[in-house]
Design a protein around this motif. Sequence first.
Motif, PDB file in Angstrom:
ATOM      1  N   MET A 149       0.762  -1.288  -0.129  1.00  0.00           N
ATOM      2  CA  MET A 149      -0.070   0.056   0.001  1.00  0.00           C
ATOM      3  C   MET A 149       0.880   1.292   0.055  1.00  0.00           C
ATOM      4  SD  MET A 149      -2.871   1.432   2.698  1.00  0.00           S
ATOM      5  CE  MET A 149      -1.631   1.463   4.181  1.00  0.00           C
ATOM      6  N   ARG A 150       1.851   1.179   0.936  1.00  0.00           N
ATOM      7  CA  ARG A 150       2.837   2.520   0.755  1.00  0.00           C
ATOM      8  C   ARG A 150       3.418   2.708  -0.504  1.00  0.00           C
ATOM      9  NH1 ARG A 150       6.965   2.004   5.331  1.00  0.00           N
ATOM     10  NH2 ARG A 150       7.216   4.048   4.908  1.00  0.00           N
ATOM     11  N   LEU A 151       3.816   1.564  -1.025  1.00  0.00           N
ATOM     12  CA  LEU A 151       4.502   1.901  -2.505  1.00  0.00           C
ATOM     13  C   LEU A 151       3.391   2.430  -3.459  1.00  0.00           C
ATOM     14  CD1 LEU A 151       7.014   1.115  -4.295  1.00  0.00           C
ATOM     15  CD2 LEU A 151       6.158  -1.005  -4.539  1.00  0.00           C
ATOM     16  N   VAL A 152       2.251   1.972  -3.397  1.00  0.00           N
ATOM     17  CA  VAL A 152       1.353   2.671  -4.133  1.00  0.00           C
ATOM     18  C   VAL A 152       1.121   4.064  -4.018  1.00  0.00           C
ATOM     19  CG1 VAL A 152      -1.060   2.689  -5.081  1.00  0.00           C
ATOM     20  CG2 VAL A 152       0.272   0.553  -5.041  1.00  0.00           C
ATOM     21  N   LEU A 153       1.127   4.412  -2.719  1.00  0.00           N
ATOM     22  CA  LEU A 153       0.669   5.808  -2.181  1.00  0.00           C
ATOM     23  C   LEU A 153       1.541   6.897  -2.101  1.00  0.00           C
ATOM     24  CD1 LEU A 153      -1.955   4.807   0.387  1.00  0.00           C
ATOM     25  CD2 LEU A 153      -2.337   5.570  -1.856  1.00  0.00           C
ATOM     26  N   GLU A 154       2.808   6.529  -1.279  1.00  0.00           N
ATOM     27  CA  GLU A 154       3.780   7.508  -0.876  1.00  0.00           C
ATOM     28  C   GLU A 154       4.506   7.964  -1.801  1.00  0.00           C
ATOM     29  OE1 GLU A 154       5.742   7.313   3.080  1.00  0.00           O
ATOM     30  OE2 GLU A 154       4.515   5.235   3.362  1.00  0.00           O
ATOM     31  N   PRO A 155       5.087   7.483  -2.980  1.00  0.00           N
ATOM     32  CA  PRO A 155       5.620   8.423  -4.049  1.00  0.00           C
ATOM     33  C   PRO A 155       4.783   9.530  -4.508  1.00  0.00           C
ATOM     34  CG  PRO A 155       6.252   5.913  -4.382  1.00  0.00           C
ATOM     35  CD  PRO A 155       4.978   6.111  -3.426  1.00  0.00           C
ATOM     36  N   ALA A 156       3.251   9.383  -4.554  1.00  0.00           N
ATOM     37  CA  ALA A 156       2.441  10.415  -5.168  1.00  0.00           C
ATOM     38  C   ALA A 156       2.457  11.382  -3.995  1.00  0.00           C
ATOM     39  CB  ALA A 156       1.101   9.761  -5.419  1.00  0.00           C
ATOM     40  N   HIS A 159       9.029   7.022  11.295  1.00  0.00           N
ATOM     41  CA  HIS A 159       7.499   7.380  11.318  1.00  0.00           C
ATOM     42  C   HIS A 159       7.551   8.957  11.090  1.00  0.00           C
ATOM     43  CE1 HIS A 159       6.029   3.422  13.034  1.00  0.00           C
ATOM     44  NE2 HIS A 159       6.992   3.446  12.287  1.00  0.00           N
ATOM     45  N   ARG A 160       8.229   9.712  11.920  1.00  0.00           N
ATOM     46  CA  ARG A 160       8.289  11.246  11.811  1.00  0.00           C
ATOM     47  C   ARG A 160       8.405  11.668  10.338  1.00  0.00           C
ATOM     48  NH1 ARG A 160       7.223  15.878  13.975  1.00  0.00           N
ATOM     49  NH2 ARG A 160       8.564  17.670  14.029  1.00  0.00           N
ATOM     50  N   PHE A 161       9.484  11.148   9.760  1.00  0.00           N
ATOM     51  CA  PHE A 161       9.933  11.450   8.557  1.00  0.00           C
ATOM     52  C   PHE A 161       8.579  11.606   7.539  1.00  0.00           C
ATOM     53  CE2 PHE A 161      11.570  10.513   4.258  1.00  0.00           C
ATOM     54  CZ  PHE A 161      12.323  11.549   4.059  1.00  0.00           C
ATOM     55  N   HIS A 162       8.125  10.390   7.511  1.00  0.00           N
ATOM     56  CA  HIS A 162       6.930  10.121   6.660  1.00  0.00           C
ATOM     57  C   HIS A 162       5.750  10.775   6.797  1.00  0.00           C
ATOM     58  CE1 HIS A 162       8.824   6.634   4.209  1.00  0.00           C
ATOM     59  NE2 HIS A 162       9.439   6.549   5.361  1.00  0.00           N
ATOM     60  N   ALA A 211      11.839  13.224  -6.663  1.00  0.00           N
ATOM     61  CA  ALA A 211      11.553  12.750  -5.381  1.00  0.00           C
ATOM     62  C   ALA A 211      10.833  11.425  -5.135  1.00  0.00           C
ATOM     63  CB  ALA A 211      10.985  14.144  -4.190  1.00  0.00           C
ATOM     64  N   ALA A 212       9.715  11.534  -5.911  1.00  0.00           N
ATOM     65  CA  ALA A 212       8.745  10.357  -6.061  1.00  0.00           C
ATOM     66  C   ALA A 212       9.660   9.127  -6.547  1.00  0.00           C
ATOM     67  CB  ALA A 212       7.644  10.798  -6.917  1.00  0.00           C
ATOM     68  N   ALA A 213      10.469   9.285  -7.399  1.00  0.00           N
ATOM     69  CA  ALA A 213      11.280   8.085  -7.866  1.00  0.00           C
ATOM     70  C   ALA A 213      12.297   7.705  -6.796  1.00  0.00           C
ATOM     71  CB  ALA A 213      12.232   8.551  -8.894  1.00  0.00           C
ATOM     72  N   ARG A 214      12.895   8.450  -5.927  1.00  0.00           N
ATOM     73  CA  ARG A 214      13.673   8.261  -4.752  1.00  0.00           C
ATOM     74  C   ARG A 214      12.827   7.563  -3.613  1.00  0.00           C
ATOM     75  NH1 ARG A 214      16.420   9.352  -8.269  1.00  0.00           N
ATOM     76  NH2 ARG A 214      15.957   7.431  -8.758  1.00  0.00           N
ATOM     77  N   MET A 215      11.515   8.182  -3.543  1.00  0.00           N
ATOM     78  CA  MET A 215      10.972   7.144  -2.482  1.00  0.00           C
ATOM     79  C   MET A 215      10.111   6.101  -2.934  1.00  0.00           C
ATOM     80  SD  MET A 215       9.321   7.389   0.253  1.00  0.00           S
ATOM     81  CE  MET A 215       8.847   9.083   1.028  1.00  0.00           C
ATOM     82  N   ARG A 216       9.942   5.727  -4.239  1.00  0.00           N
ATOM     83  CA  ARG A 216       9.609   4.576  -4.861  1.00  0.00           C
ATOM     84  C   ARG A 216      11.038   3.524  -4.731  1.00  0.00           C
ATOM     85  NH1 ARG A 216       8.547   6.074  -9.467  1.00  0.00           N
ATOM     86  NH2 ARG A 216       6.163   6.564  -8.659  1.00  0.00           N
ATOM     87  N   ASP A 217      12.166   3.878  -4.870  1.00  0.00           N
ATOM     88  CA  ASP A 217      13.414   3.055  -4.662  1.00  0.00           C
ATOM     89  C   ASP A 217      13.497   2.607  -3.088  1.00  0.00           C
ATOM     90  OD1 ASP A 217      13.977   3.352  -7.065  1.00  0.00           O
ATOM     91  OD2 ASP A 217      15.373   4.925  -6.748  1.00  0.00           O
ATOM     92  N   HIS A 218      12.861   3.684  -2.263  1.00  0.00           N
ATOM     93  CA  HIS A 218      13.209   3.317  -0.756  1.00  0.00           C
ATOM     94  C   HIS A 218      11.823   2.340  -0.373  1.00  0.00           C
ATOM     95  CE1 HIS A 218      13.364   3.807   3.473  1.00  0.00           C
ATOM     96  NE2 HIS A 218      12.097   4.324   3.583  1.00  0.00           N
ATOM     97  N   LEU A 219      10.900   2.659  -1.041  1.00  0.00           N
ATOM     98  CA  LEU A 219       9.797   1.511  -0.590  1.00  0.00           C
ATOM     99  C   LEU A 219       9.887   0.147  -1.244  1.00  0.00           C
ATOM    100  CD1 LEU A 219       6.776   4.254  -0.368  1.00  0.00           C
ATOM    101  CD2 LEU A 219       7.992   3.248   1.454  1.00  0.00           C
ATOM    102  N   LEU A 220      10.467   0.360  -2.416  1.00  0.00           N
ATOM    103  CA  LEU A 220      10.725  -1.049  -2.802  1.00  0.00           C
ATOM    104  C   LEU A 220      11.863  -1.983  -1.874  1.00  0.00           C
ATOM    105  CD1 LEU A 220      10.887  -0.172  -6.475  1.00  0.00           C
ATOM    106  CD2 LEU A 220       9.398  -1.746  -5.553  1.00  0.00           C
ATOM    107  N   ASN A 221      12.602  -1.197  -1.327  1.00  0.00           N
ATOM    108  CA  ASN A 221      13.878  -1.711  -0.583  1.00  0.00           C
ATOM    109  C   ASN A 221      13.195  -2.372   0.728  1.00  0.00           C
ATOM    110  OD1 ASN A 221      17.030  -1.352  -0.871  1.00  0.00           O
ATOM    111  ND2 ASN A 221      15.884  -0.286  -2.309  1.00  0.00           N
ATOM    112  N   VAL A 222      12.261  -1.558   1.308  1.00  0.00           N
ATOM    113  CA  VAL A 222      11.537  -1.976   2.319  1.00  0.00           C
ATOM    114  C   VAL A 222      10.709  -2.917   1.854  1.00  0.00           C
ATOM    115  CG1 VAL A 222       9.644  -1.287   4.139  1.00  0.00           C
ATOM    116  CG2 VAL A 222      11.637   0.539   3.365  1.00  0.00           C
ATOM    117  N   GLN A 223       9.937  -3.245   0.902  1.00  0.00           N
ATOM    118  CA  GLN A 223       9.202  -4.270   0.609  1.00  0.00           C
ATOM    119  C   GLN A 223       9.965  -5.616   0.401  1.00  0.00           C
ATOM    120  OE1 GLN A 223       7.479  -4.111  -3.348  1.00  0.00           O
ATOM    121  NE2 GLN A 223       5.341  -4.445  -2.408  1.00  0.00           N
ATOM    122  N   TRP A 224      11.096  -5.325   0.098  1.00  0.00           N
ATOM    123  CA  TRP A 224      12.062  -6.468  -0.239  1.00  0.00           C
ATOM    124  C   TRP A 224      12.353  -7.332   0.709  1.00  0.00           C
ATOM    125  CZ3 TRP A 224      17.249  -7.363   0.525  1.00  0.00           C
ATOM    126  CH2 TRP A 224      17.757  -8.268  -0.084  1.00  0.00           C
TER     127      TRP A 224
END
Length: 218
Positions: free
Chosen positions: A90-97, A135-138, A198-211
Amino acid sequence: MENLTLDRLLGYVAERNLKDGDALPSERSLAEALGVSRRDLRGALASLEAAGRVWRGVGRGTYLGTRPLKFSASLSSLRAGSSPADIAEMRLVLEPAFVELATSKASPDDLAELEKCARRNAMARDDDEWQQWDHRFHLLIAQATRNPAIIALMEVVNGMRMKPTAREKTADQDTRRHFAEQHQAVVKAMIKRDGATAAARMRDHLLNVQWRIPAQRE
């Protein structure tokens, strides 16, 4: 000063053996008891709120623990049966936007606070401290969108991530350092007002989290 205020606040809670659901005194009374400014106290409370350790309601005060379901009707449906993998997806779908929108709307103060938060994240000494700043960052990114619906949703997401069965661990220092570098990359792009990057870097980050999260369901 913020870390000192947070330490004093946590010490206050521990000394009085306060539990989840207990109310904290008013900001004025609590600031006087801790010997800190109300501004520093608000920063410490905001960090704890982002980490799901306190919740605040307009006209209700500040309480320890996560926001009760009766005060967050949407929380029960989102939390029910959600695994760490569900939350990460869910985060990967939403947070980059979210971050792309925040890049266009963030004030200089928002960006300065995000930069500071990313630095604190990079200095985290253990998983608990990492989670607090993560958590504060996001949440700060959501707040920078100036969209109440997005902010509320991010508060719910942070609350979901606090469940023992849904909390993604960042136990090793290498992982924490890598994630912190990714947070800093997001902020750098936001400061340049480059929403797409910024969206691309967030997507990279959340892909790492998901992995790093097992795919099994609860």
